[in-house]
Design an enzyme around this catalytic site. Structure first.
Site, PDB file in Angstrom:
ATOM      1  N   LYS A  11       0.853  -1.187   0.000  1.00 21.65           N
ATOM      2  CA  LYS A  11       0.000   0.000   0.000  1.00 21.65           C
ATOM      3  C   LYS A  11       0.894   1.243   0.000  1.00 21.65           C
ATOM      4  CE  LYS A  11      -1.102   1.469   3.950  1.00 21.65           C
ATOM      5  NZ  LYS A  11      -0.351   2.748   3.945  1.00 21.65           N
ATOM      6  N   ASP A 138      -5.230  -0.194   8.667  1.00 21.82           N
ATOM      7  CA  ASP A 138      -4.946  -0.258   7.231  1.00 21.82           C
ATOM      8  C   ASP A 138      -5.512  -1.505   6.555  1.00 21.82           C
ATOM      9  OD1 ASP A 138      -3.670   2.142   6.813  1.00 21.82           O
ATOM     10  OD2 ASP A 138      -1.658   1.359   7.147  1.00 21.82           O
TER      11      ASP A 138
END
Length: 294
Positions: A11, A138
């Site tokens: 990410k 996340d």
């Protein structure tokens, strides 16, 4: 049975604004998130109990298997869904740990996708999403692994039609604990960041059919509010950014997440590959990957 397989993509926070800190202590964020081709891989051989084996060049960085996010996510989903069939996970670890690119979160999200596939559970099942939110901030964005605007504490996701962006990811092989970076930011519970009156104004993101240049113009004007506090903790981050900005064809460079991984966007994948080779030659002890963000 043939093991199921998933890719856990890195990410990357193309932008990251910290809007303030809520009374409960969590920080309110606004971030444009994309995902890279650089990734870990995870397989699942279905079975009665959750087990985890970690292999790969970054295996030693994962610490205690019992505390791994893959194992924690699988255990939490088993507590949420009675009769869930788990199995033996094998994690091939390539992404650096504590690096600001959600490696552990991506691994946990891949585990949830594998368990969903193995147990005929929809990826948007509220129970799976509840476990993702509870296990790590996340993880929800990593479940979908699609470009989006992430707000709140990571739970609100708005899809973006982001064009493919050639990039280079660089980590100087130093961990930066997220908790320490937010502590260095210094916000007290209930405090908004000063000078952010523009927070109330919505950013005009490019339309779905916008050109790459339009996206680059907007993204280049962004920021990562955690970059400065992370540099105070690990000054080598400034060296990484300088190395990226000195390469040919770079459009802009920035730190991702809470660091220490930094990224740079390039005009072409060929220029990104050349830049990665140059940085790798100058800094053989750094983790360097040319990739595509999408």
């Amino acid at each position: 049975m043939t093991p199921l397989a998933e890719t856990a993509r890195a990410k990357v926070n193309l932008t990251l604004r910290v809007l303030g800190r809520r009374p409960d202590g969590y920080h309110e964020l606004e971030s444009v998130v994309a995902f890279a081709g650089a990734a870990d891989s995870l397989t699942l051989e279905p079975g009665p109990e959750a087990q985890l084996t970690v292999t790969g060049p970054r295996a030693a960085e994962c610490g205690d298997v019992g505390d791994n996010l893959v194992f924690r996510a699988a255990r939490a989903l088993g507590e949420k869904i009675q009769g869930l069939r788990a199995g033996h996970f094998t994690l091939d670890k390539h992404l650096p740990a504590a690096a600001g690119i959600g490696g552990g979160s991506a691994d946990a999200a891949a585990a949830l996708r594998l368990l969903a596939a193995s147990n005929n559970i929809a990826f948007d099942d509220v129970r799976l999403l509840d476990v993702a939110r509870a296990t790590g901030a996340d993880i929800p964005v990593c479940v979908g692994s699609r470009a989006c605007i992430m707000t709140g504490v990571g739970e609100t996701l708005t899809p973006l039609n982001l064009p493919p962006l050639p990039c280079v990811l660089v980590n100087p092989r130093v961990p930066v604990p997220t908790r320490e970076v937010f502590a260095e930011l210094g916000l007290k519970p209930g405090q908004l960041r000063t000078g952010l009156s523009e927070v109330l104004e919505a950013i005009a993101w490019p339309a779905a059919d916008a050109s790459v240049e339009a996206w680059l113009d907007v993204l280049a004007g962004g920021t990562n509010d955690l970059e400065a506090p992370a540099i105070r903790i690990q000054p080598v981050i400034e060296d990484v950014l300088a190395a990226l900005r000195a390469t040919d064809g770079v459009r802009f460079a920035r730190m991702s997440g809470s660091g220490a991984t930094c990224f740079a966007i390039f005009n072409s994948h060929a220029e990104a590959v050349q830049a990665a080779e140059a940085i790798r030659a100058q800094h053989p002890d750094w983790w360097v990957e040319a990739s595509i963000l999408s």
